[in-house]
Structures are given as structure tokens and as C-alpha cells.
Write a protein that holds these residues in place. Structure first.
Motif, PDB file in Angstrom:
ATOM      1  N   VAL A 111       0.870  -1.185   0.000  1.00  0.00           N
ATOM      2  CA  VAL A 111       0.000   0.000   0.000  1.00  0.00           C
ATOM      3  C   VAL A 111       0.906   1.234   0.000  1.00  0.00           C
ATOM      4  CG1 VAL A 111      -1.920   1.181   1.129  1.00  0.00           C
ATOM      5  CG2 VAL A 111      -1.702  -1.314   1.332  1.00  0.00           C
TER       6      VAL A 111
ATOM      7  N   GLU B 133       0.369   4.215  -0.752  1.00  0.00           N
ATOM      8  CA  GLU B 133      -0.271   5.424  -0.241  1.00  0.00           C
ATOM      9  C   GLU B 133      -0.003   5.612   1.250  1.00  0.00           C
ATOM     10  OE1 GLU B 133      -2.827   3.813  -3.621  1.00  0.00           O
ATOM     11  OE2 GLU B 133      -1.827   3.010  -1.849  1.00  0.00           O
TER      12      GLU B 133
ATOM     13  N   PHE C 216      -5.445   2.784   6.577  1.00  0.00           N
ATOM     14  CA  PHE C 216      -4.893   1.809   5.653  1.00  0.00           C
ATOM     15  C   PHE C 216      -4.551   0.453   6.287  1.00  0.00           C
ATOM     16  CE2 PHE C 216      -3.812   5.872   3.542  1.00  0.00           C
ATOM     17  CZ  PHE C 216      -4.363   5.635   2.283  1.00  0.00           C
TER      18      PHE C 216
END
Length: 214
Positions: free
Chosen positions: A128, A130, A180
Motif C-alpha cells: 500500500v 499510499e 490503511f
């Protein structure tokens, strides 16, 4: 004709000189402002935070939000513990020394929890990216905030100032993990850190307001 031309020119020169003197006077007052400050390199608190920031920037990233959060928070907590130990050694405020001891106790326990999580949780896909970008943005914002702080040389006041920024970095990181993260263990830890450190930020800010120096 010449006299008329010379007069405006003289007036402008005098006006410019007056403005220059006024600006110089204001700058001197603004720079001084009755506040005694020290260079950032003179502060052990600041040196600890810069060392921690360099370690976080150099930390290998796995792309797994839960693993990268845990690894970075271990480094971040170690910095808070070092500064809290320095406050216990150098500080004079009973309130700030109690805060420092509380930070050491809580964050040493959390480091053990993060280490246990990492020991049983190899990085998982998908990555991930981000999260990694948001995590580093939070840390850069924290570093910018501390670099803008005028340090006074008063160990209690400077400890409180820098710990506000340090805690806000941890809160931002933990909020990113809640967005997340995929593991219940780290999500629970992140929520506890947010709750505890928001409360401590308020206590630190109350101390700064009660003992303000600028």
C-alpha cells in the motif's frame, strides 16, 4: 526650476531614510522581543529528534502498512523515551517530570507490543504505497514544526514544546494506520496511542500556556 526639482528629490531621500530607520527599529524589536533563545544544536532534545528523523527516513519500507507503522513507531517512541529521560535528569517542574515518567512507562510497553507484532507478522501483499507516502509526510510535518520552535534553554518548557509536536506526529501516523491498516492488533494500538497522546498534548499545551515565555 532647479529648486523645484531638487525639493521633491530631497523630500524623497528624507522619507526613505525615515522609513529605513523605522524598519530597522522594528526589526530589532521583533528579533529580540524580550525572549532569550538558544541554537537548536545546543538542545539535546532537538538533537535526539533529528537523530530519530534520520533513522525513520533510512528505515527500509516493506509496503505493508501494519509492519511499516510498527517499525516507525518503535523509532518514534524511542525518541520520546530519550527526551523524557533527559527531562527527568535536567527538568525542574514536578508536572513535566511526572509527564516524562508516564511517557516512558507507556511507550516502553507499546514498543514491546510492536516488537511482538513484528516477530509474528512478516510483511504481506499487496503493498500500500499510499500509506508510506502519508506516513513520511506526517513525519516531515513534525520535523518542520519542531524546527520552527524557538528554544528557550528551559528544559521543562522546551521538553513540553517539542513533545507537543512529537505527539502530533504520532497521532497523524496512527490515524493513517487506521485508514490503511489491515491488522486488528496494530489498529487497536493506533487507537490507544491517539487517545493517550491527544490527552497528553492538551496537558502539555496547558503547561505551556501557564508558563509562556513569548
Amino acid at each position: 526650476m532647479n529648486k523645484l526639482l531638487r525639493f521633491p528629490r530631497l523630500a524623497l531621500l528624507l522619507l526613505g531614510a525615515t522609513l529605513t530607520l523605522g524598519t530597522s527599529s522594528c526589526s530589532k524589536d521583533d528579533d529580540n522581543n524580550g525572549l532569550n533563545t538558544i541554537g537548536h544544536d545546543e538542545s539535546v532534545y532537538m538533537r535526539n529528534m533529528h537523530e530519530s528523523m534520520a533513522m525513520m527516513e533510512a528505515m527500509p519500507k516493506t509496503g505493508d502498512p501494519d509492519n511499516d507503522y510498527s517499525s516507525m513507531m518503535i523509532i518514534h517512541h524511542q525518541s520520546a523515551i530519550k527526551n523524557s529521560q533527559e527531562e527527568l535528569k535536567s527538568g525542574k517542574s514536578a508536572e513535566m517530570k511526572a509527564m516524562a515518567q508516564s511517557i516512558i512507562t507507556k511507550q516502553e510497553a507499546e514498543i514491546r507490543q510492536f516488537q511482538a507484532f513484528l516477530a509474528g507478522h512478516p510483511p504481506r501483499l499487496p503493498a500500500v504505497p499510499e500509506f508510506g507516502a502519508l506516513q513520511m509526510m506526517n513525519m516531515m510535518q513534525m520535523q518542520k514544526a519542531v524546527d520552527l520552535r524557538p528554544l528557550t534553554g528551559d528544559p521543562d518548557f522546551d521538553f513540553a514544546q517539542l513533545m507537543v509536536d512529537h505527539h502530533q506526529g504520532a497521532v497523524g501516523n496512527s490515524e493513517a494506520l487506521l485508514k490503511f491498516g489491515r491488522e486488528n492488533a496494530t489498529r487497536a494500538l493506533a487507537q490507544q496511542i491517539i487517545t493517550d497522546q491527544k490527552m497528553e498534548i492538551k496537558m502539555l499545551q496547558d503547561f505551556l500556556l501557564a508558563n509562556k515565555k513569548y
